[in-house]
Design an enzyme around this catalytic site. Structure first.
Site, PDB file in Angstrom:
ATOM      1  N   TYR A 136       0.852  -1.185   0.000  1.00 21.01           N
ATOM      2  CA  TYR A 136       0.000   0.000   0.000  1.00 21.01           C
ATOM      3  C   TYR A 136       0.891   1.239   0.000  1.00 21.01           C
ATOM      4  CZ  TYR A 136      -3.737  -3.198   1.515  1.00 21.01           C
ATOM      5  OH  TYR A 136      -4.644  -4.223   1.614  1.00 21.01           O
TER       6      TYR A 136
ATOM      7  N   PRO B   6     -17.149  -4.068   1.996  1.00 19.74           N
ATOM      8  CA  PRO B   6     -18.499  -4.313   2.538  1.00 19.74           C
ATOM      9  C   PRO B   6     -19.624  -3.731   1.697  1.00 19.74           C
ATOM     10  CG  PRO B   6     -17.334  -2.657   3.829  1.00 19.74           C
ATOM     11  CD  PRO B   6     -16.320  -3.272   2.915  1.00 19.74           C
ATOM     12  N   LEU B   7     -19.313  -2.788   0.792  1.00 19.04           N
ATOM     13  CA  LEU B   7     -20.335  -2.258  -0.107  1.00 19.04           C
ATOM     14  C   LEU B   7     -19.948  -2.443  -1.569  1.00 19.04           C
ATOM     15  CD1 LEU B   7     -21.547   1.085   1.562  1.00 19.04           C
ATOM     16  CD2 LEU B   7     -22.723  -1.109   1.446  1.00 19.04           C
TER      17      LEU B   7
ATOM     18  N   PHE C 124     -22.488  -4.062  -5.585  1.00 21.13           N
ATOM     19  CA  PHE C 124     -23.944  -4.089  -5.498  1.00 21.13           C
ATOM     20  C   PHE C 124     -24.578  -3.655  -6.821  1.00 21.13           C
ATOM     21  CE2 PHE C 124     -23.058  -4.531  -1.156  1.00 21.13           C
ATOM     22  CZ  PHE C 124     -24.218  -4.737  -0.422  1.00 21.13           C
TER      23      PHE C 124
ATOM     24  N   PRO D  29     -27.901  -1.946  -8.808  1.00 14.57           N
ATOM     25  CA  PRO D  29     -28.829  -0.877  -8.388  1.00 14.57           C
ATOM     26  C   PRO D  29     -30.014  -1.398  -7.580  1.00 14.57           C
ATOM     27  CG  PRO D  29     -28.115  -0.492 -10.636  1.00 14.57           C
ATOM     28  CD  PRO D  29     -27.575  -1.848 -10.239  1.00 14.57           C
TER      29      PRO D  29
END
Length: 290
Positions: A66, A216-217, A220, A222
């Protein structure tokens, strides 16, 4: 390492010989854009790390890739000498190129160099946890990890690594790794919309092995986002809060490492992960990944 008591959401989990908070912190976002170069706000990055420890977080996830080296050096600047309770997890198996890519680097010599790079940049003699990163930027890929993971097991026997784990790995690779040396965690992409590791999580929980989801998101559709947003609106919360709270409720072996470059956002994530989800909320959320 002392066993902490915590008021953080989710309580604690035993990770190898350490007890860590289930709510942790992922340091990737402390680096510059596309995880390359230094942060725009150096002091702000240090403040996030100070806030993490002040909040009681005892599990920080990082990697020498990183930046490269940026997040490890920030962690060292902010927190070294490290509190006895702090557990720092890193990973090897990929490096960075001049274009910001993540080329794999899993030959034995590559892995030895990466472990020593992490030791130097973090300023420690032994790494708490090293995850063997498999696959590529697109996700897990089939194939044996025997040579690569065996190299990490050798480094563990040499005293340079305390605990081992795997990241971005297939179920078969997890099993193969466990046949070579004990692992304390699996770190894969998993969230409400991507439930491919459901069975793996349950098996790991039964064996006392942690599962550490990232993104975690992420990913997805729509329609799925609409369902999540509706539940969040009903609870007067953010979608991220609902997603984090669901992960903590999903299984006791799930450890969170949400990342942020903002101390204020870190505080929001902690509060959000403590959200109470009703049976109705859970039933609605279960429709997302099915």
């Amino acid at each position: 390492m002392n066993a902490p008591t915590t008021s953080l959401p989710g309580g604690t989990w035993t990770l190898g010989d350490a007890t860590v908070t289930r709510f942790g912190y992922g340091a990737m976002q402390l680096a510059g854009p596309w995880v390359m170069g230094p942060p725009a706000d150096h002091d702000g990055a240090l403040a996030v790390l100070h806030e993490a420890v002040a909040s009681g977080i005892t599990h920080i996830d990082t990697s020498d890739a990183y930046g490269p080296r940026v997040t490890n050096e920030l962690i060292r600047e902010a927190l070294h000498p490290y509190p006895e309770s702090l557990f720092i997890a890193t990973k090897v198996g990929a490096v960075r190129d001049a274009q910001g890519g993540w080329p794999t680097a899993r030959r034995p010599q590559d892995l030895r160099e990466q472990v020593h790079d992490n030791l130097r940049s973090l300023g420690v003699e032994t790494l708490d946890l090293v995850n063997m990163r498999m696959g590529d930027a697109e996700g897990p890929k089939p194939g044996s990890l025997a040579e690569a993971f065996g190299t990490l097991a050798d480094l563990q026997r040499e005293g340079l690594i305390r605990h081992l784990g795997v990241s971005n790995a297939t179920t078969e690779q997890v099993a193969e790794a466990r046949g070579i040396a004990p692992i304390v965690c699996v770190q894969n992409m998993y969230n409400l919309a991507h439930r491919h590791d459901d069975d793996l999580i349950d098996r790991l929980a039964a064996d006392g092995i942690a599962y550490v989801p990232f993104f975690p998101l992420g990913g997805f559709t729509p329609l799925q986002s609409d369902v999540l947003s509706k539940v969040a609106a009903r609870l007067r919360a953010t979608p991220m809060s609902v997603a984090l709270a669901w992960l903590l409720r999903r299984s006791p072996n799930i450890l969170l490492i949400p990342g942020t470059s903002s101390a204020a956002h870190l505080k929001e994530n902690i509060v959000g992960a403590g959200l109470s989800l009703s049976d109705e909320d859970m039933a609605d959320l279960e429709t997302i990944g099915r």
